[in-house]
Design a protein around this motif. Structure first.
Motif, mmCIF file in Angstrom:
data_model
loop_
_atom_site.group_PDB
_atom_site.id
_atom_site.type_symbol
_atom_site.label_atom_id
_atom_site.label_comp_id
_atom_site.label_asym_id
_atom_site.label_seq_id
_atom_site.Cartn_x
_atom_site.Cartn_y
_atom_site.Cartn_z
ATOM 1 N N PRO A 156 0.803 -1.229 0.000
ATOM 2 C CA PRO A 156 0.000 0.000 0.000
ATOM 3 C C PRO A 156 0.831 1.272 0.000
ATOM 4 O O PRO A 156 0.323 2.342 -0.318
ATOM 5 N N PHE A 157 2.117 1.172 0.371
ATOM 6 C CA PHE A 157 2.948 2.372 0.429
ATOM 7 C C PHE A 157 3.762 2.585 -0.853
ATOM 8 O O PHE A 157 4.447 3.584 -0.993
ATOM 9 N N LEU A 183 -2.309 9.691 -8.513
ATOM 10 C CA LEU A 183 -3.357 8.997 -9.249
ATOM 11 C C LEU A 183 -4.326 8.352 -8.261
ATOM 12 O O LEU A 183 -3.916 7.585 -7.398
ATOM 13 N N GLU A 184 -5.599 8.681 -8.407
ATOM 14 C CA GLU A 184 -6.604 8.151 -7.500
ATOM 15 C C GLU A 184 -7.798 7.641 -8.287
ATOM 16 O O GLU A 184 -8.185 8.211 -9.305
ATOM 17 N N ASP A 189 -5.846 1.699 -6.082
ATOM 18 C CA ASP A 189 -4.747 1.403 -5.157
ATOM 19 C C ASP A 189 -4.596 -0.088 -4.862
ATOM 20 O O ASP A 189 -3.567 -0.520 -4.353
ATOM 21 N N GLU A 190 -5.608 -0.875 -5.171
ATOM 22 C CA GLU A 190 -5.551 -2.311 -4.912
ATOM 23 C C GLU A 190 -4.847 -3.065 -6.047
ATOM 24 O O GLU A 190 -4.606 -4.264 -5.934
ATOM 25 N N SER A 191 -4.553 -2.379 -7.119
ATOM 26 C CA SER A 191 -3.996 -3.044 -8.292
ATOM 27 C C SER A 191 -2.479 -2.941 -8.315
ATOM 28 O O SER A 191 -1.868 -2.191 -7.562
ATOM 29 N N TYR A 192 -1.875 -3.716 -9.191
ATOM 30 C CA TYR A 192 -0.423 -3.674 -9.339
ATOM 31 C C TYR A 192 -0.058 -4.055 -10.779
ATOM 32 O O TYR A 192 -0.928 -4.189 -11.632
ATOM 33 N N ASN A 213 -3.629 -2.313 -15.557
ATOM 34 C CA ASN A 213 -3.212 -2.904 -14.291
ATOM 35 C C ASN A 213 -3.771 -4.312 -14.136
ATOM 36 O O ASN A 213 -4.547 -4.801 -14.963
ATOM 37 N N PHE A 214 -3.354 -4.956 -13.061
ATOM 38 C CA PHE A 214 -3.753 -6.325 -12.747
ATOM 39 C C PHE A 214 -4.055 -6.385 -11.266
ATOM 40 O O PHE A 214 -3.423 -5.690 -10.470
ATOM 41 N N PHE A 215 -5.059 -7.187 -10.877
ATOM 42 C CA PHE A 215 -5.298 -7.360 -9.446
ATOM 43 C C PHE A 215 -5.832 -8.760 -9.189
ATOM 44 O O PHE A 215 -6.428 -9.400 -10.056
ATOM 45 N N SER A 216 -5.559 -9.237 -7.991
ATOM 46 C CA SER A 216 -6.018 -10.556 -7.568
ATOM 47 C C SER A 216 -5.916 -10.632 -6.048
ATOM 48 O O SER A 216 -5.400 -9.723 -5.396
ATOM 49 N N GLY A 217 -6.376 -11.731 -5.485
ATOM 50 C CA GLY A 217 -6.278 -11.904 -4.045
ATOM 51 C C GLY A 217 -7.544 -11.506 -3.322
ATOM 52 O O GLY A 217 -8.509 -11.002 -3.916
ATOM 53 N N SER A 218 -7.568 -11.734 -2.013
ATOM 54 C CA SER A 218 -8.714 -11.396 -1.154
ATOM 55 C C SER A 218 -10.004 -12.010 -1.662
ATOM 56 O O SER A 218 -11.085 -11.405 -1.562
#
Length: 232
Positions: A156-157, A183-184, A189-192, A213-218
């Motif tokens: 997150p940082f 960028l908001e 913010d959950e993506s990478y 972007n890409f996101f996964s998890g949770s």
């Protein structure tokens, strides 16, 4: 981008194995038709990374075989951008890997590019972020090409996209330390694994930023988006 300057947009792609592939447009600008991909060469060899295969011995994975790449600097996870890095009027190739950005200078011509062996693009301070995705553009409108870098973003940082201002010239770039862009977006913010493009998306005369972007998890299904950040 127009790789061979024939007036038609072509496609260049990097991949997980470190290769860079060119798909020439054999159609027209209005109706593109891509030919079969061919490897981009550097120093007379197709760009590839060192490949390592493993085998199991005594319940442990050990190296079975190593195949050299096109150059000791070449790595996996190629994230590419084509741009004139040194202001000589010829398009060069920038490739981001795990923690490096390589520069392949065009020592050929505009219509017949020929890439030299890669050299490391030195970060202005410390090191490049993990898996940098480079994009060359005059972001601050001062007439000098700068560098935007998307990152892997592990926590997150971590900052999403970094702006490295060119305090030098187009012919002799001198990058200043990276400054994060603000960028908001709901869920951004959950993506990478951020990949970049710059365009005047809404035709208002200002450069906007597109971020894949890409996101996964949770518990969520792996997926991705393309975000558009309009310049104010």
């Amino acid at each position: 981008m127009d790789w061979n300057k024939d007036g038609k947009k072509d496609l260049i792609a990097g991949d997980t194995e470190g290769r860079v592939t060119l798909f020439l447009n054999t159609g027209t600008p209005e109706k593109p038709e891509l030919a079969a991909g061919v490897p981009i060469e550097s120093d007379g060899k197709p760009i590839t990374a060192k490949q390592t295969t493993y085998k199991v011995e005594n319940n442990r994975a050990v190296v079975d075989k190593e195949t050299p790449g096109s150059n000791p600097l070449a790595e996996v996870y190629s994230k590419i951008h084509v741009a004139d890095w040194n202001g000589d009027g010829l398009d060069d190739l920038l490739v981001g890997h795990n923690d490096t950005i390589l520069l392949y200078k065009n020592i050929g011509t505009a219509k017949e590019p020929k890439l030299a062996a890669p050299v490391k693009l030195e970060p202005p301070s410390g090191k490049w972020p993990m898996r940098p995705s480079p994009y060359v553009v005059d972001w601050d409108g001062d007439g000098v090409q700068d560098l935007l870098v998307g990152i892997e973003k592990l926590g997150p940082f971590d900052k999403n996209v970094l702006f490295f201002r060119n305090g030098g010239t187009n012919k002799e770039p001198k990058l200043e330390p990276g400054v994060p862009l603000k960028l908001e977006g709901d869920g951004f913010d959950e993506s990478y694994r951020l990949r970049l493009a710059v365009s005047d998306w809404n035709n208002d005369g200002k450069l906007d930023l597109l971020v894949g972007n890409f996101f996964s998890g949770s518990g969520q299904k792996a997926s991705g988006n393309v975000w558009v950040f309009l310049r104010q």
